[in-house]
Design a protein around this motif. Structure first.
Motif, PDB file in Angstrom:
ATOM      1  N   SER A   1    -136.740 -83.307 -79.186  1.00  0.00           N
ATOM      2  CA  SER A   1    -137.006 -83.822 -81.019  1.00  0.00           C
ATOM      3  C   SER A   1    -137.403 -85.133 -80.722  1.00  0.00           C
ATOM      4  O   SER A   1    -137.854 -85.777 -79.357  1.00  0.00           O
ATOM      5  CB  SER A   1    -135.319 -84.184 -81.404  1.00  0.00           C
ATOM      6  N   MET A   2    -137.921 -85.892 -81.685  1.00  0.00           N
ATOM      7  CA  MET A   2    -138.430 -87.213 -81.592  1.00  0.00           C
ATOM      8  C   MET A   2    -137.330 -88.157 -81.011  1.00  0.00           C
ATOM      9  O   MET A   2    -137.935 -89.055 -80.174  1.00  0.00           O
ATOM     10  CB  MET A   2    -138.837 -87.641 -83.019  1.00  0.00           C
ATOM     11  N   MET A   3    -136.207 -88.068 -81.328  1.00  0.00           N
ATOM     12  CA  MET A   3    -135.334 -88.928 -80.541  1.00  0.00           C
ATOM     13  C   MET A   3    -135.278 -88.726 -79.255  1.00  0.00           C
ATOM     14  O   MET A   3    -135.184 -89.919 -78.541  1.00  0.00           O
ATOM     15  CB  MET A   3    -133.878 -88.776 -81.280  1.00  0.00           C
ATOM     16  N   ASP A   4    -135.285 -87.433 -78.847  1.00  0.00           N
ATOM     17  CA  ASP A   4    -135.184 -87.194 -77.376  1.00  0.00           C
ATOM     18  C   ASP A   4    -136.581 -87.622 -76.577  1.00  0.00           C
ATOM     19  O   ASP A   4    -136.369 -88.410 -75.627  1.00  0.00           O
ATOM     20  CB  ASP A   4    -135.095 -85.542 -77.063  1.00  0.00           C
ATOM     21  N   GLN A   5    -137.647 -87.683 -77.363  1.00  0.00           N
ATOM     22  CA  GLN A   5    -138.890 -87.925 -76.803  1.00  0.00           C
ATOM     23  C   GLN A   5    -139.076 -89.494 -76.749  1.00  0.00           C
ATOM     24  O   GLN A   5    -139.484 -90.088 -75.538  1.00  0.00           O
ATOM     25  CB  GLN A   5    -140.132 -87.665 -77.666  1.00  0.00           C
ATOM     26  N   ARG A   6    -138.299 -90.171 -77.704  1.00  0.00           N
ATOM     27  CA  ARG A   6    -138.056 -91.477 -77.641  1.00  0.00           C
ATOM     28  C   ARG A   6    -137.514 -92.171 -76.490  1.00  0.00           C
ATOM     29  O   ARG A   6    -137.727 -93.236 -75.598  1.00  0.00           O
ATOM     30  CB  ARG A   6    -137.788 -92.129 -79.211  1.00  0.00           C
ATOM     31  N   VAL A   7    -136.300 -91.727 -76.175  1.00  0.00           N
ATOM     32  CA  VAL A   7    -135.400 -92.033 -75.346  1.00  0.00           C
ATOM     33  C   VAL A   7    -136.087 -91.900 -73.971  1.00  0.00           C
ATOM     34  O   VAL A   7    -136.058 -92.631 -73.130  1.00  0.00           O
ATOM     35  CB  VAL A   7    -134.181 -91.082 -75.359  1.00  0.00           C
ATOM     36  N   ALA A   8    -136.524 -90.716 -73.835  1.00  0.00           N
ATOM     37  CA  ALA A   8    -137.399 -90.351 -72.482  1.00  0.00           C
ATOM     38  C   ALA A   8    -138.434 -91.384 -72.152  1.00  0.00           C
ATOM     39  O   ALA A   8    -138.647 -91.668 -71.129  1.00  0.00           O
ATOM     40  CB  ALA A   8    -137.634 -89.067 -72.459  1.00  0.00           C
ATOM     41  N   ASN A   9    -139.040 -91.588 -73.242  1.00  0.00           N
ATOM     42  CA  ASN A   9    -140.408 -92.662 -73.129  1.00  0.00           C
ATOM     43  C   ASN A   9    -140.021 -94.137 -72.774  1.00  0.00           C
ATOM     44  O   ASN A   9    -140.552 -94.830 -71.811  1.00  0.00           O
ATOM     45  CB  ASN A   9    -141.229 -92.625 -74.160  1.00  0.00           C
ATOM     46  N   GLN A  10    -138.769 -94.541 -73.081  1.00  0.00           N
ATOM     47  CA  GLN A  10    -138.016 -95.838 -73.083  1.00  0.00           C
ATOM     48  C   GLN A  10    -137.469 -95.859 -71.523  1.00  0.00           C
ATOM     49  O   GLN A  10    -137.449 -96.790 -71.242  1.00  0.00           O
ATOM     50  CB  GLN A  10    -137.218 -96.410 -74.075  1.00  0.00           C
ATOM     51  N   GLY A  11    -136.740 -94.683 -71.212  1.00  0.00           N
ATOM     52  CA  GLY A  11    -136.396 -94.797 -70.100  1.00  0.00           C
ATOM     53  C   GLY A  11    -134.905 -95.862 -69.836  1.00  0.00           C
ATOM     54  O   GLY A  11    -134.037 -95.803 -70.963  1.00  0.00           O
ATOM     55  N   LYS A  12    -134.930 -96.531 -68.954  1.00  0.00           N
ATOM     56  CA  LYS A  12    -133.867 -97.424 -68.747  1.00  0.00           C
ATOM     57  C   LYS A  12    -133.879 -98.642 -69.828  1.00  0.00           C
ATOM     58  O   LYS A  12    -132.978 -99.401 -70.096  1.00  0.00           O
ATOM     59  CB  LYS A  12    -133.507 -97.990 -67.341  1.00  0.00           C
TER      60      LYS A  12
ATOM     61  N   TYR B   1    -135.919 -90.431 -88.151  1.00  0.00           N
ATOM     62  CA  TYR B   1    -134.517 -90.938 -87.497  1.00  0.00           C
ATOM     63  C   TYR B   1    -134.617 -90.664 -85.923  1.00  0.00           C
ATOM     64  O   TYR B   1    -134.558 -89.463 -85.414  1.00  0.00           O
ATOM     65  CB  TYR B   1    -133.169 -90.126 -87.874  1.00  0.00           C
ATOM     66  N   VAL B   2    -134.670 -91.853 -85.244  1.00  0.00           N
ATOM     67  CA  VAL B   2    -134.631 -91.625 -83.807  1.00  0.00           C
ATOM     68  C   VAL B   2    -133.527 -92.697 -83.126  1.00  0.00           C
ATOM     69  O   VAL B   2    -133.552 -93.063 -82.127  1.00  0.00           O
ATOM     70  CB  VAL B   2    -136.022 -92.357 -83.125  1.00  0.00           C
ATOM     71  N   GLY B   3    -132.358 -92.681 -83.834  1.00  0.00           N
ATOM     72  CA  GLY B   3    -131.282 -93.258 -83.333  1.00  0.00           C
ATOM     73  C   GLY B   3    -130.463 -94.746 -84.134  1.00  0.00           C
ATOM     74  O   GLY B   3    -129.557 -94.938 -83.666  1.00  0.00           O
ATOM     75  N   ARG B   4    -131.452 -95.160 -85.068  1.00  0.00           N
ATOM     76  CA  ARG B   4    -130.873 -96.312 -85.207  1.00  0.00           C
ATOM     77  C   ARG B   4    -130.307 -96.589 -86.548  1.00  0.00           C
ATOM     78  O   ARG B   4    -129.364 -95.863 -86.968  1.00  0.00           O
ATOM     79  CB  ARG B   4    -132.011 -97.578 -85.139  1.00  0.00           C
ATOM     80  N   GLU B   5    -131.107 -96.985 -87.591  1.00  0.00           N
ATOM     81  CA  GLU B   5    -130.445 -97.296 -89.102  1.00  0.00           C
ATOM     82  C   GLU B   5    -130.949 -96.433 -90.047  1.00  0.00           C
ATOM     83  O   GLU B   5    -131.594 -95.504 -89.936  1.00  0.00           O
ATOM     84  CB  GLU B   5    -130.972 -98.764 -89.405  1.00  0.00           C
ATOM     85  N   PHE B   6    -130.232 -96.681 -91.134  1.00  0.00           N
ATOM     86  CA  PHE B   6    -130.495 -95.783 -92.508  1.00  0.00           C
ATOM     87  C   PHE B   6    -130.688 -96.324 -93.496  1.00  0.00           C
ATOM     88  O   PHE B   6    -130.388 -97.418 -93.707  1.00  0.00           O
ATOM     89  CB  PHE B   6    -129.032 -94.836 -92.745  1.00  0.00           C
ATOM     90  N   HIS B   7    -131.040 -95.808 -94.818  1.00  0.00           N
ATOM     91  CA  HIS B   7    -131.542 -96.163 -96.029  1.00  0.00           C
ATOM     92  C   HIS B   7    -131.288 -95.219 -97.065  1.00  0.00           C
ATOM     93  O   HIS B   7    -131.550 -93.988 -96.828  1.00  0.00           O
ATOM     94  CB  HIS B   7    -132.698 -97.062 -95.965  1.00  0.00           C
ATOM     95  N   ALA B   8    -130.779 -95.523 -98.119  1.00  0.00           N
ATOM     96  CA  ALA B   8    -130.588 -94.712 -99.339  1.00  0.00           C
ATOM     97  C   ALA B   8    -130.274 -95.112-100.666  1.00  0.00           C
ATOM     98  O   ALA B   8    -130.070 -96.070-100.795  1.00  0.00           O
ATOM     99  CB  ALA B   8    -129.502 -93.576 -99.004  1.00  0.00           C
TER     100      ALA B   8
END
Length: 613
Positions: A75-86, A195-202
């Protein structure tokens, strides 16, 4: 063309433009029926959504958030976490590797939309990661209503971030951002951030939610329970009504951004009333690791009383602290928090932060993905302010924000700061995001109090709540109020602090003692200009305060909570050094220095003071 007609035409155009730019907000009403299979961690859902378009625009498409689609490999969240690493969010990774990559197939998050209709007509839709784009049968005209119905099923994901099954403290279900949620539409267009892990709006909405779940479960939620005598945990005289071994929970909530709930067989429910509101619920697993909850009630009572008095009256009838999730996350009329705590102060710090989001996220509903610093930063400011009163420090610190200022100074030395203006999910470094949003957002208000005076800051916060509560304010709206209350031009400060990573660094360059006076030369070694509070302490322990205004302010304070000031000639922001003379000689002085209140975020405060010997 006659002159009178030209004038009339210009007037009509100006009025039309004023109406076009007038504030508006959309309105939604949800009616949901949910049937949970607790053994399989799935549920079936149907939803009726009445939606009113209060904008001046005709809407040809609408968008929904499907947040749970993020919780799966690739997912985009998984890709983002993988790209950022530590450098990313430590909660989403293990040893620098994304935790989402190893989610088993049967525990992947899923929101499977069977169909969606508009006023009974089937609609075409497409899923774009965590966003669903819906093509309308008929456009929604300005100031008109439409009704959507839909059916879907969902798989409750492995608990990775905020939502999901079986969190690390053993809570079965944390049901947050769990339903197809219509996106906000405002002057900036549709708020469709992935959504890749942080905030929301509605948009603000009313909720009517019916949940069928195994009768052994207790449900905690942000809302009003309509049938406490028919379910487990809320009424000792309850006669649980079941249908095929399932109890039915009926919840309602008005004028909120979302509806969140959690369910566990081991939940205990406790409640108590805060004078002048709200009614508070604790929903948690009662054991040795959560014993601090029993101590928290008087602190929570005082917390709400301070918040109501200082920042504005809490608008809803109740609030629930619910054990669940993966730390703390705010929702309408509730928060999900980890329940295990070493001591009462740790637990209350978490409760105070998440509770304060009811002000700076729910009632003052800023766009969190766009401006996370307004949400997290203002909330952190309220948290620090209240915790300073709930747990008075043993040391003689000059203000409640000293620790945050020290943390900011240490962080700056790492050289990884990112501007607070960046979108929440688009920060490259997780620590940099935290400092940009939480710390610099909090210090935005601390610096503002230093510039305009604490009395003016209190008025600004009160006026902000009064004018924008239950709306969607932006930083421009807040700045407008700050300038109106203080009479100062503050755009320069807002720009430097939010849009850049430039720092404040003033110092005392030279001191020359005369027979009847002392001349001090100050220097600006930083990139952010500021007004300067300069003070001296005489040998008879008298404090004398001077204010050196910044020319860009055009108006300046003459008093503050820390004392009255004698105003000196302004310091032009282009000028490197500034010289002032005080009517005291060396024998009459004990200490002289910049910012005795220790509120200014000077990154090198060591050269701000001189002890006269």
């Amino acid at each position: 063309m006659k002159k009178s007609f030209i004038i009339l035409f210009a007037f009509v155009i100006s009025q039309f433009q004023a109406q076009q730019n007038a504030y508006y907000q959309q309105v939604a009403q949800y009616k949901m029926d949910i049937d949970v299979n607790a053994e399989q961690f799935t549920y079936q859902g149907t939803q009726t959504l009445k939606y009113r378009n209060n904008s001046p625009d005709e809407l040809n498409v609408v968008y929904f958030h499907l947040y749970w689609n993020a919780f799966k490999p690739n997912s985009m969240m998984d890709q983002r976490v993988a790209n950022q690493g530590k450098n990313g969010d430590s909660r989403l990774q293990k040893d620098g590797i994304s935790r989402l990559a190893s989610i088993p197939k049967n525990e992947e998050g899923a929101q499977n939309i069977h169909w969606i209709k508009q006023n009974g007509k089937n609609l075409k839709f497409e899923i774009q990661e965590t966003i669903m784009k819906v093509y309308l049968d008929k456009p929604i005209k300005p100031h008109s209503k439409t009704t959507f119905t839909m059916e879907w099923d969902a798989v409750i994901p492995q608990q990775i971030r905020r939502s999901g099954r079986n969190n690390r403290e053993g809570v079965d279900m944390t049901m947050t951002q769990w339903y197809p949620k219509i996106a906000e539409y405002d002057y900036d267009g549709w708020a469709t951030f992935d959504y890749v892990g942080r905030e929301f709006h509605a948009p603000f909405a009313d909720f009517d939610v019916t949940i069928k779940i195994n009768k052994d479960y207790v449900v905690g939620a942000g809302g009003i329970l309509l049938n406490p005598k028919e379910v487990k945990g809320y009424d000792s005289s309850a006669q649980i009504k079941t249908d095929q071994n399932k109890a039915t929970w009926k919840w309602t909530a008005k004028n909120m951004l979302d509806f969140a709930w959690a369910a566990d067989k081991d939940y205990s429910v406790e409640s108590f009333d805060v004078p002048q509101g709200p009614k508070v619920y604790f929903v948690y697993q009662k054991n040795d690791k959560t014993k601090a909850w029993a101590e928290a009630k008087p602190y929570v009572t005082k917390y709400f009383q301070i918040m109501n008095s200082k920042f504005g009256k809490y608008a809803y009838p109740s609030y629930a602290f619910i054990q669940g999730g993966d730390g703390g996350m705010e929702y309408g009329m509730c928060t999900m928090i980890l329940g295990e705590a070493e001591n009462i102060e740790d637990l209350m710090g978490l409760m105070a932060h998440e509770g304060s989001h009811s002000w700076y996220q729910q009632m003052l509903a800023t766009n969190e993905p766009l401006r996370p610093w307004m949400d997290e930063g203002f909330t952190s400011y309220a948290e620090s302010y209240v915790m300073h009163q709930l747990f008075p420090p043993k040391d003689d610190r000059p203000n409640p924000f000293v620790e945050k200022l020290d943390a900011y100074r240490k962080f700056i030395k790492k050289g990884i700061e990112e501007p607070a203006v960046w979108l929440g999910d688009h920060h490259d470094n997780g620590t940099a995001y935290s400092y940009a949003s939480y710390v610099k957002g909090e210090l935005y208000l601390v610096q503002l109090g230093y510039i305009v005076g604490e009395e003016n800051l209190a008025k600004i916060m009160t006026e902000y709540f009064k004018e924008w509560s239950m709306k969607h304010p932006s930083d421009r709206d807040f700045l407008h109020i700050a300038q109106k209350v203080s009479g100062m031009d503050l755009k320069w400060f807002h720009h430097y602090w939010i849009n850049t990573t430039k720092t404040i660094d003033y110092g005392i360059k030279d001191v020359q003692y005369g027979n009847t006076s002392t001349t001090i030369t100050l220097v600006n070694n930083g990139q952010v200009p500021m007004p300067i509070d300069f003070s001296v302490i005489t040998n008879d322990n008298k404090i004398v305060n001077y204010q050196i205004p910044l020319n860009m302010m055009h108006t300046w304070k003459n008093k503050d909570a820390f004392g009255e000031f004698t105003s000196l000639k302004y310091w032009p922001w282009t000028q490197k050094e500034y010289t002032l003379t005080v009517p005291y000689n060396k024998s009459q002085l004990k200490i002289l220095g910049i910012d005795f209140s220790q509120r200014m975020a000077d990154v090198n405060p060591e050269d701000n003071f001189v002890e006269v010997k």
